[in-house]
Enzyme design. Structure first.
Site, PDB file in Angstrom:
ATOM      1  N   SER A 152       0.834  -1.191   0.000  1.00 34.61           N
ATOM      2  CA  SER A 152       0.000   0.000   0.000  1.00 34.61           C
ATOM      3  C   SER A 152       0.878   1.254   0.000  1.00 34.61           C
ATOM      4  O   SER A 152       1.751   1.406  -0.865  1.00 34.61           O
ATOM      5  CB  SER A 152      -0.955  -0.043   1.196  1.00 34.61           C
ATOM      6  N   ARG A 222     -11.713   6.245  10.184  1.00 39.18           N
ATOM      7  CA  ARG A 222     -11.303   4.844  10.169  1.00 39.18           C
ATOM      8  C   ARG A 222     -12.411   3.947   9.631  1.00 39.18           C
ATOM      9  O   ARG A 222     -12.141   2.985   8.905  1.00 39.18           O
ATOM     10  CB  ARG A 222     -10.904   4.401  11.577  1.00 39.18           C
ATOM     11  N   ASP A 317      -8.936  -6.368  -4.605  1.00 34.20           N
ATOM     12  CA  ASP A 317      -8.494  -5.078  -4.068  1.00 34.20           C
ATOM     13  C   ASP A 317      -8.997  -3.985  -5.008  1.00 34.20           C
ATOM     14  O   ASP A 317      -8.455  -3.767  -6.073  1.00 34.20           O
ATOM     15  CB  ASP A 317      -6.965  -5.049  -3.983  1.00 34.20           C
ATOM     16  N   HIS A 350      -8.145  -5.058  -0.191  1.00 30.16           N
ATOM     17  CA  HIS A 350      -6.842  -4.418  -0.016  1.00 30.16           C
ATOM     18  C   HIS A 350      -6.064  -5.018   1.151  1.00 30.16           C
ATOM     19  O   HIS A 350      -4.825  -5.056   1.131  1.00 30.16           O
ATOM     20  CB  HIS A 350      -7.042  -2.909   0.193  1.00 30.16           C
ATOM     21  N   ASP A 351      -6.763  -5.502   2.150  1.00 30.13           N
ATOM     22  CA  ASP A 351      -6.104  -6.111   3.314  1.00 30.13           C
ATOM     23  C   ASP A 351      -5.389  -7.420   2.989  1.00 30.13           C
ATOM     24  O   ASP A 351      -4.703  -7.980   3.850  1.00 30.13           O
ATOM     25  CB  ASP A 351      -7.117  -6.366   4.429  1.00 30.13           C
TER      26      ASP A 351
END
Length: 377
Positions: A152, A222, A317, A350-351
Site C-alpha cells: 500500500s 477509520r 483489491d 486491499h487487506d
C-alpha cells in the site's frame, strides 16, 4: 519450520542534521524509532527495509517482553523460515516521521515552544520519508539494501527508493500499491480528513493543549477507510445481512453485524492513533506522483530506476486494483527493468497483503530465495 523472531525491542536514532521537506519546511532535529531482526552480514549486503502503510509502525515482527500479545503487524511474513527470512536477512522496520508510535510527529514536543507540534508539524511526503530512511541506513552503515519492501503506502515508499536512490537498492517489492492515487482515492481521503477537521474537538490541530481528542472524526475516518480495505465478498462472507438481535428495530442504533464491526474498529483505532498523523499520512498518499515533474509520463519517471522489481496485486483489491499495479509494471518494462508480476486471487480486498495466503507467500518466498542467493544464503 516457521518460528517467531521472539522478543523484539525498539531502538531510537536521534538526528541533529536538519531535514528539509519537499514543502520547503525544515525540521531541525528528529528521532526515528525502529526495530531490527536477524543479523547484518559482514559486507552489509543482506539488509531489507520494510516500509509501513498508513496505520503501520516499526513493530513488524515478534512480541514485546512485557506484552506478549503485542505481536508485530507482519509477523506472519517476517521471521525465521518465513518468506522474509530473518535467518538470511537483516530486516529493519521503522515508524515514519510524522507517526505516532515514537518517531517525531505532531504529538512530539516542539523544542522551540515546549508544546506539541500539533498542526505546525510540516506536511510530509513519501520523498521526505525516503530521505529520512536513507539517513537511518547511513547511521547503520548500510550503503545498499538487498530489498526495500512495502504494501500500500509502503509500496509507494519502496518505489520512491528506486527513484531517489537507484544505486542503493537492488530489489523493490511493491505490494498492493499504485504509482499515484486515482481521483476516487483522493476523494476517499478527503472525506476522511474532513471528518477529523470538522470535529469540534480538533481545535485546528492543537487539541493536545485542550486535553481532548477528536475521537468522533477519527472514528468516522477509520470506518470509511476500513470499508475500502475490505472487498464486497469478504463483507458478505463475514457479516452478510446478519442482525445482532435477529429483528429490525426501526431506528438508528446498531442493528446489523457489519455496523457493529465498523464501529468497533473505529473506536479501537481512535483510542490509540493520532488524528494529526492520520491527516499527514493521507496527504502523503495524495501527493505521491513520480511523474508529476515530467509531464505525467511514468515512462520518464521510472527511467531512473536500476533495481529489479516484484509487483504483486490482489483480484478483489478495489482501492489499489490490479490495473494500478500494471501501471507500475508497464513503465518498468518500457525502461527494460527486470520485473516479476503476480496477480493473486484473494477474497480479502486491499487487506490481502497482510493475510497469510499460500500463493502470495509462495511468490514472496521464491523471489526472496533468489535475492538471498546473491550473497550466498
Amino acid at each position: 519450520m516457521n518460528t517467531s523472531v521472539g522478543i523484539a525491542s525498539a531502538q531510537r536514532a536521534l538526528f541533529d542534521t536538519p531535514l528539509q521537506f519537499k514543502s520547503g519546511a525544515v525540521l531541525p532535529r528528529y528521532e526515528l524509532v525502529y526495530e531490527t531482526y536477524g543479523t547484518l552480514n559482514a559486507d552489509k549486503s543482506n539488509a531489507i527495509l520494510i516500509c509501513h502503510a498508513l496505520s503501520g509502525h516499526h513493530h513488524v515482527a515478534g512480541h514485546y517482553a512485557d506484552d506478549p500479545k503485542n505481536v508485530g503487524w507482519w509477523d506472519n511474513m517476517v521471521g525465521p523460515g518465513k518468506p522474509i527470512d530473518t535467518d538470511r536477512f537483516f530486516v529493519i522496520g521503522l515508524n515514519n516521521l510524522g507517526g505516532c508510535h515514537g518517531s517525531t510527529g505532531p504529538s512530539s514536543i516542539d523544542p522551540l515552544t515546549g508544546l506539541p507540534y500539533g498542526a505546525s508539524f510540516p506536511v510530509i511526503t513519501v520523498e521526505d520519508w525516503v530521505e529520512s530512511q536513507a539517513r537511518l541506513a547511513d547511521r547503520l552503515g548500510i550503503t545498499q539494501f538487498a530489498a526495500v519492501v512495502g504494501g500500500s503506502l509502503g509500496g509507494m515508499q519502496a518505489l520512491q527508493w528506486s527513484l531517489a536512490y537507484p544505486d542503493r537498492v537492488r530489489h523493490v517489492l511493491a505490494i498492493a500499491a499504485a504509482p499515484r492515487l486515482t481521483a476516487q482515492n483522493i476523494a476517499f481521503n478527503d472525506v476522511a480528513r474532513n471528518a477529523i477537521l470538522t470535529d469540534p474537538d480538533f481545535h485546528g490541530g492543537h487539541y493536545y493543549r485542550h486535553n481532548v481528542v477528536p475521537t468522533r472524526g477519527l472514528r468516522l475516518a477509520r470506518m470509511l477507510g476500513h470499508i475500502t480495505y475490505l472487498s464486497d465478498d469478504a463483507m458478505a462472507d463475514k457479516f452478510g445481512r446478519e442482525l445482532r438481535g435477529g429483528k429490525f428495530n426501526y431506528g438508528y442504533e446498531i442493528e446489523f453485524e457489519i455496523e457493529s464491526y465498523l464501529r468497533y474498529q473505529g473506536d479501537k483505532f481512535a483510542s490509540y492513533f493520532d488524528a494529526n498523523t492520520y491527516l499527514l499520512m493521507t496527504k502523503a498518499l495524495d501527493y505521491f506522483d513520480p511523474a508529476h515533474d515530467v509531464g505525467g509520463d511514468l515512462n520518464k519517471a521510472f527511467a531512473r530506476a536500476r533495481a529489479d522489481f516484484l509487483v504483486i496485486s490482489f483480484t478483489t483489491d478495489w482501492r489499489f486494483s490490479p490495473q494500478r499495479s500494471r501501471e507500475i509494471v508497464r513503465p518498468l518494462l518500457h525502461n527494460r527493468r527486470n520485473v516479476s508480476y503476480a496477480e493473486i486471487t484473494s477474497t480479502h480486498g486491499h487487506d490481502s497483503f497482510l493475510m497469510q495466503h499460500p500463493h502470495y507467500f509462495d511468490v514472496m518466498r521464491a523471489y526472496l530465495d533468489n535475492v538471498a542467493g546473491e550473497f550466498g544464503k
